[in-house]
Enzyme design. Sequence first.
Site, PDB file in Angstrom:
ATOM      1  N   GLN A 141     -20.522 -17.323  27.313  1.00 15.46           N
ATOM      2  CA  GLN A 141     -21.940 -16.945  27.356  1.00 15.46           C
ATOM      3  C   GLN A 141     -22.843 -18.182  27.415  1.00 15.46           C
ATOM      4  O   GLN A 141     -23.927 -18.137  27.982  1.00 15.46           O
ATOM      5  CB  GLN A 141     -22.317 -16.117  26.114  1.00 15.46           C
ATOM      6  CG  GLN A 141     -21.769 -14.707  26.107  1.00 15.46           C
ATOM      7  CD  GLN A 141     -20.459 -14.615  25.364  1.00 15.46           C
ATOM      8  OE1 GLN A 141     -19.710 -15.577  25.277  1.00 15.46           O
ATOM      9  NE2 GLN A 141     -20.160 -13.453  24.820  1.00 15.46           N
TER      10      GLN A 141
ATOM     11  N   LYS B 260     -21.758 -14.678  17.273  1.00 16.86           N
ATOM     12  CA  LYS B 260     -20.627 -15.008  18.156  1.00 16.86           C
ATOM     13  C   LYS B 260     -19.641 -15.943  17.476  1.00 16.86           C
ATOM     14  O   LYS B 260     -20.045 -16.915  16.836  1.00 16.86           O
ATOM     15  CB  LYS B 260     -21.180 -15.654  19.430  1.00 16.86           C
ATOM     16  CG  LYS B 260     -20.159 -16.049  20.471  1.00 16.86           C
ATOM     17  CD  LYS B 260     -19.221 -14.936  20.866  1.00 16.86           C
ATOM     18  CE  LYS B 260     -19.916 -13.673  21.320  1.00 16.86           C
ATOM     19  NZ  LYS B 260     -19.014 -12.504  21.399  1.00 16.86           N
TER      20      LYS B 260
ATOM     21  N   ASP C 276     -25.866 -10.882  15.300  1.00 18.52           N
ATOM     22  CA  ASP C 276     -25.498  -9.506  15.673  1.00 18.52           C
ATOM     23  C   ASP C 276     -25.690  -8.552  14.517  1.00 18.52           C
ATOM     24  O   ASP C 276     -25.902  -7.351  14.714  1.00 18.52           O
ATOM     25  CB  ASP C 276     -24.050  -9.468  16.168  1.00 18.52           C
ATOM     26  CG  ASP C 276     -23.972 -10.152  17.525  1.00 18.52           C
ATOM     27  OD1 ASP C 276     -23.841 -11.382  17.559  1.00 18.52           O
ATOM     28  OD2 ASP C 276     -24.127  -9.441  18.538  1.00 18.52           O
TER      29      ASP C 276
HETATM   30  O1  MRU Z   1     -20.479 -10.578  22.647  1.00 21.18           O
HETATM   31  P1  MRU Z   1     -21.938 -10.772  22.934  1.00 21.18           P
HETATM   32  O2  MRU Z   1     -22.201 -11.627  24.122  1.00 21.18           O
HETATM   33  O3  MRU Z   1     -22.684  -9.463  22.964  1.00 21.18           O
HETATM   34  O4  MRU Z   1     -22.456 -11.573  21.662  1.00 21.18           O
HETATM   35  C1  MRU Z   1     -23.805 -11.930  21.597  1.00 21.18           C
HETATM   36  C2  MRU Z   1     -24.132 -12.808  20.448  1.00 21.18           C
HETATM   37  O5  MRU Z   1     -23.312 -13.106  19.619  1.00 21.18           O
HETATM   38  C3  MRU Z   1     -25.570 -13.223  20.327  1.00 21.18           C
HETATM   39  O6  MRU Z   1     -25.662 -14.489  19.751  1.00 21.18           O
HETATM   40  C4  MRU Z   1     -26.307 -12.211  19.456  1.00 21.18           C
HETATM   41  O7  MRU Z   1     -26.123 -10.919  19.955  1.00 21.18           O
HETATM   42  C5  MRU Z   1     -27.754 -12.488  19.364  1.00 21.18           C
HETATM   43  S1  MRU Z   1     -28.569 -12.037  20.826  1.00 21.18           S
HETATM   44  C6  MRU Z   1     -30.235 -12.192  20.658  1.00 21.18           C
END
Ligand code: MRU
Length: 345
Positions: free
Chosen positions: A196, A248, A237
Amino acid sequence: MTGRFRTMAWEGDALLLLDQRVLPALESMQRFTEPVGVADAIRTMVVRGAPAIGVAAAFGLVLAVQAARKKGRPWRRSFDEAAVLLAGTRPTAVNLFWAIERMRKAAAGLPDDAAAAHSRLEREAVAIFEEDVAANRSMGAHGAKLLPADSCVLTHCNAGALATAGYGTALGVVRAAAAAGKRIHVFVDETRPFLQGARLTAWELMKDGIPCTLITDGMAGTLFAAKKIDAVVVGADRIAGNGDVANKVGTYGVAVLCKVHKVPFFVAAPLSTIDPKLRTGAEIPIEQRDPSEVTHLMGKRVAPHGVQVYNPAFDVTPARYVSAIVTEKGVLKPPYPGAIRKLFR
Ligand code: MRU
């Protein structure tokens, strides 16, 4: 929504999602008219990021009512079935369940008339979308003050416009600081295994002309040791009632580096990411993802056949490592249990 791209858009009868699996090579908008498609898009990461999946799910529920209306089925049954389907897509980001619950509350007490329910629920989903952008702008204004005028900031994963309805949480803070005239350079962790950071955060920052440098995750320590990092800003999250933060996988390691090197570790997240029902981060369900994300790179196998794989998508950073939590209502400082209780009172 920075003006340079749209993460998602509501067309009145369809949800458009920018396919994040193929960025940065392709900017491809996918169109969804059924909740099953939206659920699949969340599960397969066409759309990802805690706030973004919540907003997408809200529109998925509108599409369920729209489909029922077309088929002449009772709308409430389709709505309830879609809510179960959407809630089963990804377990960690609480924004998904928050948005579904908010739509459920809006649906409660609505008449059996599908047209009336459809327009009321569409208004609610649009409000969730618009409030998310507004919350991000507000977080940006609060959080920008925490960053020194001339600083190097490290971020992990993508907590930008792509992870939200627009503007971003952690990247919203960076954007607001840059807009206020601060000279911010962002070090971007590539964020294995889904990349990401490399694919999405670097792309977003470059589109905005915010200076950034991409590193592999293992390179962060050497930057801290060389005193090159002034602050870390990440998204979340789910945040438990005591301030423990799920984000993450790899975020915890960055927080430990901050602790050792006395660098502030900031988390930017809207209230919809806080789950005050959970006492600590140990109660946060952590999604385990497919081993092929680790054994393969861009579809090519890089590990031996049959190797055992551990692939949690998230980790939990204890509240004691978190210098501040930036929300749309202001900046929370430790001790978090009291600050969070006050916020939800
Ligand atoms: O697996 P993902 O790409 O959905 O994980 C996203 C994250 O961990 C982001 O850092 C988190 O959702 C914050 S987004 C504003």
